[in-house]
Scaffold this motif. Structure first.
Motif, PDB file in Angstrom:
ATOM      1  N   THR A 187      54.919   0.353  62.743  1.00  0.00           N
ATOM      2  CA  THR A 187      53.616   0.892  62.303  1.00  0.00           C
ATOM      3  C   THR A 187      53.785   1.932  61.197  1.00  0.00           C
ATOM      4  O   THR A 187      52.792   2.327  60.585  1.00  0.00           O
ATOM      5  N   LYS A 202      45.465  -2.045  65.372  1.00  0.00           N
ATOM      6  CA  LYS A 202      46.493  -1.605  66.319  1.00  0.00           C
ATOM      7  C   LYS A 202      46.473  -2.395  67.621  1.00  0.00           C
ATOM      8  O   LYS A 202      47.410  -2.296  68.421  1.00  0.00           O
ATOM      9  N   SER A 255      51.499  -5.975  55.755  1.00  0.00           N
ATOM     10  CA  SER A 255      52.416  -5.729  56.871  1.00  0.00           C
ATOM     11  C   SER A 255      53.545  -6.756  56.871  1.00  0.00           C
ATOM     12  O   SER A 255      53.407  -7.851  56.329  1.00  0.00           O
TER      13      SER A 255
END
Length: 310
Positions: free
Chosen positions: A52, A91, A196
């Protein structure tokens, strides 16, 4: 497996460290640093990077608009791919996407389309942390810091020895970074855009199987780096064939303080002093002898009990 890395170079030095010679050029060029779109999260140099967190990732310029004519760009991305089908809070997708297994990429509902669509990238790090899982005698897993072999006098845990420098004729001189193959995806939801990535892992070879049964897919030659990033000319199957277990790495033991992902201090990657290593080894041996004595005692008691029954 790869669950923690370290990268302490600032943006401009990362660009220098990633400099390369484009085809038909005699001088080195630095890949441009593209804007960040990661839910207001930015790259922060750190000795203890965890999933993260946002780190700079090297990608082909093909999928990005940039003013400079170059083949590679640096793009800050969040560690841990957000699945394309996920909606709502990024998340809460509840999938473990920090690593993707090389053996499963082509059959994966998540990774196979990303690979087919040119989502290949290279994750940059000064080193990564791994916890020894092969020592069955130890109650706690000893962490190690693994990194590329360095030039004489350069110590990865002592920045004062790096002597970082760059010029167009000689390129980058300084700490050598690891280049780990990965896959990336651009996730969008209600105006939020997040880049990501996942680190590709493979079965360990003799270089690391004493420590852990998995290792990241590390690109340790310019040929491998060029092929992995060349999404226009190197097809997915051919690109995967370039991923081989690296044969040469360096490492040293570090403190268990790195176990806490919120702990980012500069001592995370420091070499464990000899006296502490000796204590750890002695503790493991003592544990083994205690267990052995307990086994002998139990066997002796069982034998005595059987005799009494007779």
């Amino acid at each position: 497996m790869c669950g923690r890395t370290g990268l302490t170079l600032p943006k401009d030095k990362v660009q220098c460290a990633c400099s390369y010679k484009p085809k038909n050029s005699d001088s080195y060029t630095k890949p441009p640093w593209l804007p960040e779109f990661n839910a207001s999260k930015e790259y922060t140099p750190s000795h203890n990077i965890a999933p993260t967190d946002v780190t700079p990732v090297l990608v082909s310029a093909t999928n990005f608009e940039n003013d400079e004519q170059c083949g590679r760009v640096l793009k800050p991305m969040m560690w841990g791919i957000i699945p394309p089908w996920h909606k709502g809070d990024y998340k809460n997708h509840n999938l473990s996407t920090n690593n993707c297994r090389l053996e499963n990429i082509k059959s994966s509902k998540l990774y196979s389309p990303i690979l087919s669509n040119g989502g290949r990238c290279i994750i940059l790090a000064e080193g990564f942390y791994e916890w020894q899982t092969t020592n069955k005698l130890s109650k706690s897993k000893q962490p190690y810091y693994i990194y590329a072999p360095q030039d004489d006098g350069v110590k990865v845990d002592e920045p004062d020895t790096w002597n970082n420098s760059f010029d167009k004729e000689k390129g980058w001189k300084g700490i050598r970074l690891l280049h780990m193959a990965g896959l990336y995806h651009v996730w969008q939801n209600e105006g939020t855009i997040i880049y990501s990535y996942s680190v590709i892992t493979m079965e360990s070879n003799s270089t690391m199987d004493w420590l852990h049964h998995r290792m990241p897919a590390i690109l340790d030659s310019e040929e491998q780096i060029e092929a992995w990033l060349d999404i226009d000319n190197v097809k997915p199957d051919m690109a995967l064939a370039y991923l081989k277990p690296v044969k040469v790495l360096s490492w040293h033991q570090v403190s268990t303080a790195v176990n806490n992902s919120r702990y980012k201090a500069s001592d995370c990657n420091k070499r464990l002093p000899e006296e502490k290593k000796n204590k750890t080894t002695q503790k493991t041996l003592n544990s083994w002898f205690v267990k052995a004595e307990k086994r002998k005692s139990t066997e002796s008691n069982d034998s005595e009990s059987k005799k009494q029954k007779k």
